[in-house]
Design an enzyme around this catalytic site. Sequence first.
Site, PDB file in Angstrom:
ATOM      1  N   ASP D 230       0.952  -1.356  -0.063  1.00  0.00           N
ATOM      2  CA  ASP D 230      -0.063   0.075   0.034  1.00  0.00           C
ATOM      3  C   ASP D 230       0.921   1.291  -0.011  1.00  0.00           C
ATOM      4  OD1 ASP D 230      -2.114  -1.682   0.285  1.00  0.00           O
ATOM      5  OD2 ASP D 230      -2.447  -1.530   2.210  1.00  0.00           O
ATOM      6  N   GLN D 231       2.199   1.362  -0.370  1.00  0.00           N
ATOM      7  CA  GLN D 231       2.921   2.426  -0.587  1.00  0.00           C
ATOM      8  C   GLN D 231       3.284   2.670  -1.749  1.00  0.00           C
ATOM      9  OE1 GLN D 231       3.828   3.628   2.490  1.00  0.00           O
ATOM     10  NE2 GLN D 231       2.628   2.450   3.568  1.00  0.00           N
TER      11      GLN D 231
END
Lengths: 286, 286, 286, 286
Positions: D230-231
């Site tokens: 999720d980065q």
Amino acid sequence: MHRDRFYTLAASCPDQVGIIAKVTGFIADLGGWILESSFHADDTAGRYFMRIEIKADSLPFLLSEFRARFAPLAEALQMDWKLSDSAVKKRVVLMVSKQEHCLYDLLARWQSKELDIEIPCVISNHDTFKALVEWHGIPFHHVPVTPETKAQAYAEVQRLVDEVHADTVVLARYMQILSPDLCAAYAGRILNIHHSFLPSFVGAKPYHQAYERGVKLIGATCHYVTAELDQGPIIEQDVIRIDHSDSPDDMVRYGKDIEKTVLARGLRYHLEDRVLTHGNKTIVFR
Amino acid sequence: MHRDRFYTLAASCPDQVGIIAKVTGFIADLGGWILESSFHADDTAGRYFMRIEIKADSLPFLLSEFRARFAPLAEALQMDWKLSDSAVKKRVVLMVSKQEHCLYDLLARWQSKELDIEIPCVISNHDTFKALVEWHGIPFHHVPVTPETKAQAYAEVQRLVDEVHADTVVLARYMQILSPDLCAAYAGRILNIHHSFLPSFVGAKPYHQAYERGVKLIGATCHYVTAELDQGPIIEQDVIRIDHSDSPDDMVRYGKDIEKTVLARGLRYHLEDRVLTHGNKTIVFR
Amino acid sequence: MHRDRFYTLAASCPDQVGIIAKVTGFIADLGGWILESSFHADDTAGRYFMRIEIKADSLPFLLSEFRARFAPLAEALQMDWKLSDSAVKKRVVLMVSKQEHCLYDLLARWQSKELDIEIPCVISNHDTFKALVEWHGIPFHHVPVTPETKAQAYAEVQRLVDEVHADTVVLARYMQILSPDLCAAYAGRILNIHHSFLPSFVGAKPYHQAYERGVKLIGATCHYVTAELDQGPIIEQDVIRIDHSDSPDDMVRYGKDIEKTVLARGLRYHLEDRVLTHGNKTIVFR
Amino acid sequence: MHRDRFYTLAASCPDQVGIIAKVTGFIADLGGWILESSFHADDTAGRYFMRIEIKADSLPFLLSEFRARFAPLAEALQMDWKLSDSAVKKRVVLMVSKQEHCLYDLLARWQSKELDIEIPCVISNHDTFKALVEWHGIPFHHVPVTPETKAQAYAEVQRLVDEVHADTVVLARYMQILSPDLCAAYAGRILNIHHSFLPSFVGAKPYHQAYERGVKLIGATCHYVTAELDQGPIIEQDVIRIDHSDSPDDMVRYGKDIEKTVLARGLRYHLEDRVLTHGNKTIVFR
């Protein structure tokens, strides 16, 4: 938003191969540094639109010289064009009536230099905001409008606007219709905020019209003023959600929040020469 | 929004069968006319929340008598409750620093009576807005805060707030942290506007954090202040779209428009007793 | 959204003191557990609207008995009312033409039981989606409409809808006008999705109309169908931002995303008896 | 969106005077007709980004020749660049688990050619959608993932993706983490839809996290997948309003509507080469 001084070219011309190359080539040959540039081709109209910001100190001369040198290319491309200088503040006359929200909002943006403009005067058909405006150090002119004095009022407004050499006039919930003469003299330079999502609810009491129709969103529209009421080119719009529990009075209250925001956005686009018009439509290079 | 005077009951209690019937039955027996009513059951918490507006002149006596008669039922239902009177203006202290947008916005709403409150004073750690505030006829207190004078400043702020019997304190972009004592003394009555979409970007310079992460929307959050920074119950939030061309400075500028709107909405909900809290969450009966 | 079986009372009546107390008192006396309740007074119309969800197993008998016992109170209050049971699936006929987006969207919601309905059949004036619909196990009826066969087509559509005892008919971008008879027979039970933000751009090709006017947002409207084209009560609306670079074709593409979402939201409100109508307006208890 | 065949140049290079002039001059000298062009200078990074659409039949030769001729200029400008042909359909592998909304949505857009792509296969860790996908004529591969078989599953997924020469992989609510090898091999070509407004609520059950925090809006984020969960760079985001009455289940339901829309928008931007990345940020030329 750039901190350094820059020149803005806003232009349109008939579409053809090589327009960007010619214009940016001209700028590059002078060593001009382009900060921001936007282009748009309107296929239907066969017309090309552009806006280019050039860093002022990247050019070896001033704007007047740049203008003179650019003119032949502009002519060759049959351009409508204008050049502006970020260091020259635009002169914006505000016109208001009795509602406070747009006026306070614009004064706050002016006070903090978010809107880096001059406000040579505020004109109103009421004296409600005389003290507030004058406290900000801005001249305030009370020009009452009655059915009998309409002609004189029209003339006086135009005289005041002319006198300060206004670049732009903002109807910040000014509840009178302007004279056709003024509309013509300042075509493309008078902005109005209409309190509906145009083309719905043209004319008076749009929130009451919206209430009657039972719509689920209400809106506001910033547009250029033309002689035909609420029909000018649309610059910016937005909406806010309402529901069955909202009365027309509630809508008026909610609506104020979008009106002032939409007007401020539209005005910024206009002042930064981001708005080009074509017929009754706008190209807005945000 | 009702024009007639009304009383507002805002209450919560453990959930059980018949709560609405008991409460509205009590009101109906007195002839009370309910203008607006909202109910919410939190299944997880087993708790019931309500807000009821009663037309003042439909009751045969004043609020104090109504309060006394309602108390036994409230006790039987183990209620947390409060009653307020639309005719009694709330006393709201504003605290600001150097940014103008929330202050101008709240003053405009106060000037036009859209926010029908008393502002007994404005407190600031800078004197930027002294003249503007005083021009509006509102006392202004300049309480500078330095690392050395923090303790005295904390004490002075609390003294000023206590002195005017404030119902509510609004941090309208006040850039200092309040003392834990003040947070505790006015728990549930201090509103802050944080310039991010919490829980993203807690703490300082949220727009710069947002710029670094490359988000496509930025936001603002109105929340109750607790001792833990930016962690209090959220009352209202909103966002605005940005893109790659927007610098942190642009975001600051865009952000101001949602900050002031979100703060004004949250404050209105709070002042109309539309916000009930449960743990770290809010029930907002819009 | 509740998992347990519940009954929904949706009602309106002339406003007077004590309506909530009477209705909720009646329910409480039977031990009825209220899951969710919403109330609205229309001051202008002097009419009161309500929606109450009662947990089924909190009542000592079935819905029919509840209905029988409630009838005298409803009559005393001069109520328009209906009771529904969350365990009884609504029967929803879909009507489509050649555009896929609303159909796929509704089928996906039905497939995952997000929309917990029966779809007894899909009716279309084209056979484009016959295979897709039948693959889902749903009967598909191709009823072509030509100027010559209009009367027979109208009759056939009505026969098909009657035959399956439809509760609701959804025009999921069905590009034909329904017969006045069908509109009358299923008044308040036929939902249409119009691809503009009504009342702007009534009639054909709304995106082309929007393009011509130069609006900055386009919208979609879910409304009840009445004999007068695009004039029925509005249930739900939403908008999406466009700009000068978007052609009518782009608008059609963007518009599909809001059309399907707005239709699905409106349909859910309708199926959960959250929509009450009053004249040409709706009360939507979301 | 243009109907005629066109070539798209997407490129970035160190900023300097004259980039646009050189690139568009090169195109103009060949008679190339520019349909759409976007430019962006990242002042902080000193890097210049551009995207230009050139009408295919305005050039006197094919893309391969254009590519060869452009290479020296690209090298001189130290460009990262790619050229694509609107007539060559992108090959997009979809990966799904058990949730239907994004899959149905993408299939509908593919069926109507709104998304004019090839879907060489769908890969899933469940067989829920095998029949639906195959009915559309698309191969479906069921690759179960268990803690014991993770390594083989990773390898099999990569083999399947490689085998079809995928341009892009879309995680359409695929609930497994991809192998670092796959992330590296398809860097900048794997899109995920995360069901929160990142960076809030990273990781599992974001709607439950949002419920606990009491936020008033929930969101979805389309981003490139990197090895760090999720980065990755954010392509597109949007939000939807919720309130206290919404349970985590309700949020899941609302969230699906923004997830599918945000994913479809992000995918379109990606497929049209509108997304350029710089570090962990994206430039999206919409």
